[in-house]
Design an enzyme around this catalytic site. Structure first.
Site, short mmCIF file in Angstrom:
data_model
loop_
_atom_site.label_atom_id
_atom_site.label_comp_id
_atom_site.label_asym_id
_atom_site.label_seq_id
_atom_site.Cartn_x
_atom_site.Cartn_y
_atom_site.Cartn_z
CB THR A 70 -0.94 -0.01 1.22
OG1 THR A 70 -1.86 -1.10 1.05
CG2 THR A 70 -1.71 1.28 1.36
CD GLN A 179 -2.35 -11.03 -4.91
OE1 GLN A 179 -1.98 -12.21 -4.89
NE2 GLN A 179 -2.86 -10.46 -3.83
CB CYS A 323 -12.67 -3.06 4.11
SG CYS A 323 -11.47 -3.20 2.81
#
Ligand code: PMP
Length: 383
Positions: A70, A179, A323
């Site tokens: 992030t 990923q 979330c």
């Protein structure tokens, strides 16, 4: 409980846990301190940088450690935008990106940058020529992920890099590799990537540590100011145990990539074939996607309902993201592929890891079948 959420967090290697403990106990000194304990801690970081650089075939000085992907993505996007604003204020990204790239772009948009969001095709792959067509003289950055975290599609990075640089060689190319690393080949030079993000906990390292490759000659506007750690790009006392353990995970998962994908690919194929045979389900992942991600929708059935039923049957899977599913919003990624709202609300991601066996896959298939049957009966009541 069988764990099918490796793409969210993978269990750390034993060696990673041992390294964490050992470095935490023995090398607690601040790497900026001038005494011997400090310089030893600093040497460990230096060595970790070399290990990561070797794994990515780049120079150690091009490796930065962060608090996670992030942060790496925020720094790549906003750091490049702020640093190079005199060249222009246009950025290109895709509608598939992880929120850490997507939201960074939206934030820049609020501040006056112009962002082009390129949609993928109906199978979740972005056409390089659509990206290249959007490149302008004032385009400072193109940011495209390697593997999509929801549906596992692989983006044609080499072609994107080639076409973007052919239009504007000064446009920087950022790749979110979170990923893809350890599952597919990473070829930063062939992709002509200038910036590349990684997260340790997706590759069996510790959580809370990321890597950002910054090609020599590229500078970023620091988002964290203070001390001169990380070559002045990121202030703050380094997390030495995590950095050393992250480097170990980068090395180990890089070395095991081929073996891992050879072992896991037949499981993915088998699951995708099985899911394709259940009429209520729509497969969203592709056979030529990353080996560890299988994704399907149960249109009309909320992803959380299906996930909960699978959990009752002993299977821990993911809806697109913990979330945002609470907000009951449809998946942005599935919508961008042209899926309707019902399919975009009903997504389930299964992500595979080293520990899975053929027996586990068989059990998952049985659970998928049982879950669909029972939800079908209860339909209406649980939607
Ligand atoms: N990019 C992608 C593609 C991801 O899957 C993730 C993790 N969900 C991130 C970035 C963010 O990584 P981190 O959890 O290390 O902040």
């Amino acid at each position: 409980m069988l764990y099918w959420d490796y793409a969210a967090a993978a269990p750390p290697y034993d060696e990673v846990v041992q390294t964490l403990e050992q470095v935490m106990r023995q090398h607690y000194a601040n790497p900026s301190s001038l005494h011997r304990a400090g310089t030893e801690a600093d040497k460990l970081i230096k060595r970790a940088r070399e290990v990561c650089a070797a794994a990515l075939d780049v120079q150690p000085k091009e490796i930065m450690f962060t608090s996670g992907a992030t942060e790496s993505n925020n720094l790549a996007v906003k750091g490049a935008a702020l640093q190079y604003q005199s060249r222009g204020r246009h950025i290109i990204t895709t509608e598939l990106e992880h929120p850490s790239v997507y939201e960074s772009c939206l934030q820049l948009q609020q501040l006056g940058w112009e962002i082009t969001f390129v949609p993928p095709d109906s199978s979740g792959v972005v056409d390089p020529s659509r990206i290249a067509a959007a490149v302008r003289p004032d385009t400072v950055l193109v940011s495209v992920m390697h593997v999509n975290n929801e549906i596992g599609t692989v983006q044609p990075l080499q072609e994107i890099g080639r076409q973007v640089k052919a239009v504007n060689r000064r446009t920087l190319f950022h790749v979110d590799g979170v990923q893809g690393y350890g599952k597919l080949e990473t070829r930063l030079k062939e992709w002509q990537a200038d910036l590349y993000s990684l997260s340790a906990h997706k590759i069996r390292g510790p959580r809370g540590t990321g890597i950002l490759y910054v090609r020599e000659g590229v500078t970023l506007f620091p988002l964290l100011t203070g001390g001169s750690q990380e070559m002045g790009n990121r202030a703050g006392t380094e997390n030495v145990p995590n950095i050393v353990a992250a480097a170990k995970a980068v090395r180990m998962s890089g070395e095991r990539r081929q073996e891992f994908s050879t072992r896991i690919t037949p499981f993915k194929k088998r699951l995708e074939d099985y899911i394709s045979g259940i009429p209520e389900l729509v497969l969203n992942s592709r056979g030529d996607g990353a080996p560890h991600i299988v994704h399907f929708s149960y249109p009309g059935m909320k992803g959380e309902v299906m996930a909960r039923r699978l959990e009752e049957l002993g299977m821990a899977v993911a809806t697109r993201s913990a979330c945002s599913s609470r907000l009951a919003e449809p998946s942005r990624v599935l919508l961008s592929m042209g899926r309707d709202r019902a399919a975009a609300l009903g997504g389930i991601r299964i992500s595979l890891g080293d520990s899975h066996t053929k027996q586990d896959v068989e059990q998952l298939e049985q659970a998928l079948f049982a879950a669909v049957q029972s939800l079908k009966i209860a339909e209406g009541g649980v939607k």
